[in-house]
Design a protein around this motif. Structure first.
Motif, PDB file in Angstrom:
ATOM      1  N   UNK A   1      45.212  39.922  33.195  1.00 46.59           N
ATOM      2  CA  UNK A   1      45.569  40.558  34.451  1.00 46.59           C
ATOM      3  C   UNK A   1      46.651  39.725  35.133  1.00 46.59           C
ATOM      4  N   UNK A   2      47.699  40.374  35.550  1.00 48.42           N
ATOM      5  CA  UNK A   2      48.810  39.711  36.218  1.00 48.42           C
ATOM      6  C   UNK A   2      48.619  39.778  37.728  1.00 48.42           C
ATOM      7  N   UNK A   3      48.107  38.701  38.292  1.00 45.32           N
ATOM      8  CA  UNK A   3      47.806  38.679  39.724  1.00 45.32           C
ATOM      9  C   UNK A   3      49.024  38.335  40.569  1.00 45.32           C
ATOM     10  N   UNK A   4      50.189  38.216  39.948  1.00 41.16           N
ATOM     11  CA  UNK A   4      51.393  37.933  40.725  1.00 41.16           C
ATOM     12  C   UNK A   4      51.943  39.189  41.379  1.00 41.16           C
ATOM     13  N   UNK A   5      51.455  40.349  40.978  1.00 40.03           N
ATOM     14  CA  UNK A   5      51.935  41.624  41.527  1.00 40.03           C
ATOM     15  C   UNK A   5      50.973  42.137  42.599  1.00 40.03           C
ATOM     16  N   UNK A   6      51.491  42.462  43.780  1.00 44.80           N
ATOM     17  CA  UNK A   6      50.634  42.933  44.879  1.00 44.80           C
ATOM     18  C   UNK A   6      50.234  44.398  44.726  1.00 44.80           C
ATOM     19  N   UNK A   7      49.273  44.652  43.858  1.00 43.56           N
ATOM     20  CA  UNK A   7      48.801  46.016  43.644  1.00 43.56           C
ATOM     21  C   UNK A   7      47.410  46.182  44.236  1.00 43.56           C
ATOM     22  N   UNK A   8      47.034  47.400  44.592  1.00 39.40           N
ATOM     23  CA  UNK A   8      45.670  47.639  45.086  1.00 39.40           C
ATOM     24  C   UNK A   8      44.610  47.228  44.063  1.00 39.40           C
ATOM     25  N   UNK A   9      44.896  47.385  42.789  1.00 41.34           N
ATOM     26  CA  UNK A   9      43.950  46.995  41.744  1.00 41.34           C
ATOM     27  C   UNK A   9      43.726  45.487  41.752  1.00 41.34           C
ATOM     28  N   UNK A  10      44.802  44.726  41.945  1.00 36.01           N
ATOM     29  CA  UNK A  10      44.672  43.272  41.998  1.00 36.01           C
ATOM     30  C   UNK A  10      43.908  42.833  43.243  1.00 36.01           C
ATOM     31  N   UNK A  11      44.135  43.512  44.354  1.00 32.29           N
ATOM     32  CA  UNK A  11      43.386  43.221  45.578  1.00 32.29           C
ATOM     33  C   UNK A  11      41.900  43.431  45.317  1.00 32.29           C
ATOM     34  N   UNK A  12      41.559  44.551  44.720  1.00 32.63           N
ATOM     35  CA  UNK A  12      40.156  44.845  44.410  1.00 32.63           C
ATOM     36  C   UNK A  12      39.560  43.782  43.502  1.00 32.63           C
ATOM     37  N   UNK A  13      40.284  43.421  42.463  1.00 30.69           N
ATOM     38  CA  UNK A  13      39.796  42.413  41.526  1.00 30.69           C
ATOM     39  C   UNK A  13      39.528  41.087  42.234  1.00 30.69           C
ATOM     40  N   UNK A  14      40.475  40.619  43.034  1.00 27.11           N
ATOM     41  CA  UNK A  14      40.309  39.326  43.693  1.00 27.11           C
ATOM     42  C   UNK A  14      39.160  39.349  44.694  1.00 27.11           C
ATOM     43  N   UNK A  15      39.034  40.411  45.472  1.00 26.08           N
ATOM     44  CA  UNK A  15      37.929  40.511  46.433  1.00 26.08           C
ATOM     45  C   UNK A  15      36.589  40.479  45.698  1.00 26.08           C
ATOM     46  N   UNK A  16      36.482  41.232  44.622  1.00 24.42           N
ATOM     47  CA  UNK A  16      35.233  41.260  43.858  1.00 24.42           C
ATOM     48  C   UNK A  16      34.909  39.887  43.278  1.00 24.42           C
ATOM     49  N   UNK A  17      35.896  39.184  42.777  1.00 23.50           N
ATOM     50  CA  UNK A  17      35.675  37.853  42.218  1.00 23.50           C
ATOM     51  C   UNK A  17      35.260  36.857  43.294  1.00 23.50           C
ATOM     52  N   UNK A  18      35.890  36.935  44.452  1.00 23.87           N
ATOM     53  CA  UNK A  18      35.524  36.039  45.550  1.00 23.87           C
ATOM     54  C   UNK A  18      34.095  36.316  45.999  1.00 23.87           C
ATOM     55  N   UNK A  19      33.735  37.585  46.146  1.00 21.01           N
ATOM     56  CA  UNK A  19      32.368  37.934  46.555  1.00 21.01           C
ATOM     57  C   UNK A  19      31.361  37.399  45.549  1.00 21.01           C
ATOM     58  N   UNK A  20      31.666  37.538  44.274  1.00 20.27           N
ATOM     59  CA  UNK A  20      30.745  37.062  43.238  1.00 20.27           C
ATOM     60  C   UNK A  20      30.613  35.546  43.273  1.00 20.27           C
ATOM     61  N   UNK A  21      31.727  34.853  43.408  1.00 20.02           N
ATOM     62  CA  UNK A  21      31.719  33.390  43.432  1.00 20.02           C
ATOM     63  C   UNK A  21      30.953  32.872  44.648  1.00 20.02           C
ATOM     64  N   UNK A  22      31.133  33.523  45.781  1.00 16.96           N
ATOM     65  CA  UNK A  22      30.467  33.075  47.005  1.00 16.96           C
ATOM     66  C   UNK A  22      29.040  33.589  47.116  1.00 16.96           C
ATOM     67  N   UNK A  23      28.672  34.508  46.233  1.00 13.24           N
ATOM     68  CA  UNK A  23      27.343  35.142  46.280  1.00 13.24           C
ATOM     69  C   UNK A  23      27.082  35.688  47.681  1.00 13.24           C
ATOM     70  N   UNK A  24      28.059  36.431  48.185  1.00  8.94           N
ATOM     71  CA  UNK A  24      27.972  36.950  49.545  1.00  8.94           C
ATOM     72  C   UNK A  24      26.866  37.979  49.662  1.00  8.94           C
ATOM     73  N   UNK A  25      26.076  37.852  50.699  1.00 10.34           N
ATOM     74  CA  UNK A  25      24.959  38.756  50.926  1.00 10.34           C
ATOM     75  C   UNK A  25      25.459  40.074  51.523  1.00 10.34           C
TER      76      UNK A  25
END
Length: 73
Positions: A1-25
């Motif tokens: 995945x090329x996260x250098x491009x500001x696409x809605x798909x990349x935004x979704x991917x990064x948010x999901x990864x951050x939520x998983x890493x932080x184990x957000x309730x």
């Protein structure tokens, strides 16, 4: 995945990864559709910072959540 491009798909991917890493309730507060590509560079920076950390303290988690909250559109 090329996260250098500001696409809605990349935004979704990064948010999901951050939520998983932080184990957000309260994952409903961090819905990817609440973030636009206009803050992409800030979000990408936050994503890289969170992903490289082995552990995150509760205080850091609060600060990250607050910063992500300020990025929502």
């Amino acid at each position: 995945m090329d996260l250098t491009k500001p696409t809605p798909e990349n935004v979704t991917y990064m948010i999901e990864q951050i939520k998983e890493k932080l184990r957000m309730v309260n994952v409903d507060a961090m819905k990817a559709e609440n973030f636009s590509t206009s803050k992409y560079e800030d979000l990408h920076y936050m994503y890289k910072m969170v992903m490289k950390r082995e552990t995150i303290t509760p205080n850091e988690m609060q600060a990250i959540a607050a910063e992500l909250g300020s990025m929502r559109s």
